[in-house]
Design an enzyme around this catalytic site. Structure first.
Site, PDB file in Angstrom:
ATOM      1  N   GLY A   1       8.486   3.737  -4.691  1.00 58.37           N
ATOM      2  CA  GLY A   1       7.598   3.148  -3.700  1.00 58.37           C
ATOM      3  C   GLY A   1       7.714   1.636  -3.659  1.00 58.37           C
ATOM      4  O   GLY A   1       8.392   1.021  -4.485  1.00 58.37           O
ATOM      5  N   PHE A   2       7.038   1.051  -2.710  1.00 55.00           N
ATOM      6  CA  PHE A   2       7.091  -0.402  -2.485  1.00 55.00           C
ATOM      7  C   PHE A   2       6.668  -1.186  -3.732  1.00 55.00           C
ATOM      8  O   PHE A   2       7.432  -1.990  -4.282  1.00 55.00           O
ATOM      9  CB  PHE A   2       6.205  -0.729  -1.283  1.00 55.00           C
ATOM     10  CG  PHE A   2       5.981  -2.181  -1.006  1.00 55.00           C
ATOM     11  CD1 PHE A   2       6.997  -3.113  -1.144  1.00 55.00           C
ATOM     12  CD2 PHE A   2       4.738  -2.620  -0.559  1.00 55.00           C
ATOM     13  CE1 PHE A   2       6.781  -4.462  -0.863  1.00 55.00           C
ATOM     14  CE2 PHE A   2       4.512  -3.950  -0.277  1.00 55.00           C
ATOM     15  CZ  PHE A   2       5.533  -4.875  -0.433  1.00 55.00           C
ATOM     16  N   ILE A   3       5.462  -0.946  -4.209  1.00 56.86           N
ATOM     17  CA  ILE A   3       4.961  -1.687  -5.365  1.00 56.86           C
ATOM     18  C   ILE A   3       5.686  -1.257  -6.634  1.00 56.86           C
ATOM     19  O   ILE A   3       6.020  -2.084  -7.489  1.00 56.86           O
ATOM     20  CB  ILE A   3       3.436  -1.514  -5.497  1.00 56.86           C
ATOM     21  CG1 ILE A   3       2.731  -2.068  -4.257  1.00 56.86           C
ATOM     22  CG2 ILE A   3       2.909  -2.201  -6.764  1.00 56.86           C
ATOM     23  CD1 ILE A   3       1.232  -1.801  -4.214  1.00 56.86           C
TER      24      ILE A   3
ATOM     25  N   TYR B   1      -9.075   9.234   1.267  1.00 54.01           N
ATOM     26  CA  TYR B   1      -8.177   8.429   0.424  1.00 54.01           C
ATOM     27  C   TYR B   1      -8.979   7.577  -0.550  1.00 54.01           C
ATOM     28  O   TYR B   1      -8.749   7.594  -1.768  1.00 54.01           O
ATOM     29  CB  TYR B   1      -7.292   7.550   1.305  1.00 54.01           C
ATOM     30  CG  TYR B   1      -6.568   6.454   0.559  1.00 54.01           C
ATOM     31  CD1 TYR B   1      -5.657   6.759  -0.443  1.00 54.01           C
ATOM     32  CD2 TYR B   1      -6.780   5.108   0.865  1.00 54.01           C
ATOM     33  CE1 TYR B   1      -4.986   5.752  -1.133  1.00 54.01           C
ATOM     34  CE2 TYR B   1      -6.121   4.107   0.191  1.00 54.01           C
ATOM     35  CZ  TYR B   1      -5.222   4.430  -0.809  1.00 54.01           C
ATOM     36  OH  TYR B   1      -4.557   3.435  -1.484  1.00 54.01           O
TER      37      TYR B   1
ATOM     38  N   LYS C   1      -9.285   7.843  -4.757  1.00 52.01           N
ATOM     39  CA  LYS C   1      -8.929   6.727  -5.641  1.00 52.01           C
ATOM     40  C   LYS C   1     -10.134   6.292  -6.469  1.00 52.01           C
ATOM     41  O   LYS C   1      -9.994   5.931  -7.649  1.00 52.01           O
ATOM     42  CB  LYS C   1      -8.380   5.561  -4.822  1.00 52.01           C
ATOM     43  CG  LYS C   1      -7.094   5.871  -4.094  1.00 52.01           C
ATOM     44  CD  LYS C   1      -5.977   6.291  -5.028  1.00 52.01           C
ATOM     45  CE  LYS C   1      -5.344   5.112  -5.725  1.00 52.01           C
ATOM     46  NZ  LYS C   1      -4.196   5.526  -6.575  1.00 52.01           N
TER      47      LYS C   1
END
Length: 253
Positions: A15-17, A157, A161
């Site tokens: 993923g991006f991070i 979402y 989280k």
């Protein structure tokens, strides 16, 4: 660079991070195992390209498994024997959670539970995990603070989280796992997710199409540059809860 002795498992490495965090860890000499299931939430080719770059480092390896797969994930964890875990894998996206709620329960709740269980039975020096600023939900007090109550999520979402934060708190209390959760504020930068606003705006501009504007444009948002975030995550691996930084830590003067 010679190895620094750290063995870091990073979930969501494609993923991006995750990609930028792995890159930063490798630059500093850590041995890194990436764990990712290469889900099709957005273009898998982008995830493969990120992983190819990480694969240029001899200290990087990849386990193509889902954190929801208890057996496969557990086998990868126990074979690697991490001393630090950075849990970034998740089903992201606020609006997508309206159409595909089950994927959020699977990746965010069940997957995070597996991470916590493995950290319980195979203790690590520090478990760091990603949450989101979306957990602040309907809070109106500005600016947001870490001590604010987050019991008014406005999306599934955010609810999942927030639940992972609570799960982490209970596991840390019961089993003594040193744990840190992050609440990310809209991260942007190179190799970013194509479903994020900056990329959607750019794509629409280049195509001569109108830009989607939500809430009649009445919103203000904080953005975080990816290099700043990745550097912060890596530095915080040494800021183990329950003790002060010592000489040699990346946080020490």
């Amino acid at each position: 660079m010679t190895g620094n002795g750290k063995r870091v498992l990073v979930t969501g490495s494609a993923g991006f991070i995750g990609f930028h965090t792995c890159s930063k860890l490798l630059q500093q000499g850590a041995t890194v195992l990436g764990v990712d299931n290469f889900s099709a939430y957005y273009d898998v080719a982008l995830k493969e390209a990120r992983t190819d770059i990480l694969g240029n480092h001899s200290a990087f390896s990849i386990a193509r498994v889902s954190i929801e797969d208890n057996d496969a994930f557990g086998a990868a964890w126990t074979a690697f024997k991490p001393d630090t875990v950075i849990h970034l894998a998740a089903q992201a996206g606020v609006r997508y959670s309206i159409d595909e709620p089950r994927s959020y329960i699977g990746a965010n709740i069940i997957g995070t539970h597996n991470v916590l269980e493995f950290a319980r039975h195979h203790p690590v020096k520090h478990l760091l995990a990603a949450s989101t600023s979306s957990v602040y939900g309907a809070n109106t007090q500005m600016p947001f603070e870490e001590t604010q109550r987050t019991q008014t999520p406005l999306s599934l979402y955010a609810a999942t989280k927030g639940a992972t934060e609570l799960m982490g708190h209970s596991y840390s209390h019961l089993f003594g796992t040193p744990m840190t959760f992050f609440r990310f504020f809209t991260v942007y930068g190179p190799w970013g997710r194509p479903d994020m606003a900056l990329f959607k705006f750019t794509r629409a501009i280049l195509a001569g199409e109108p830009i989607d504007v939500y809430n009649n444009g009445n919103m203000v948002r904080d953005f975080t540059y990816i290099d700043d975030l990745a550097e912060s995550i890596v530095k915080l691996t040494d800021a183990v809860p329950g003790r002060e930084p010592v000489e040699g830590d990346s946080l020490s003067p």
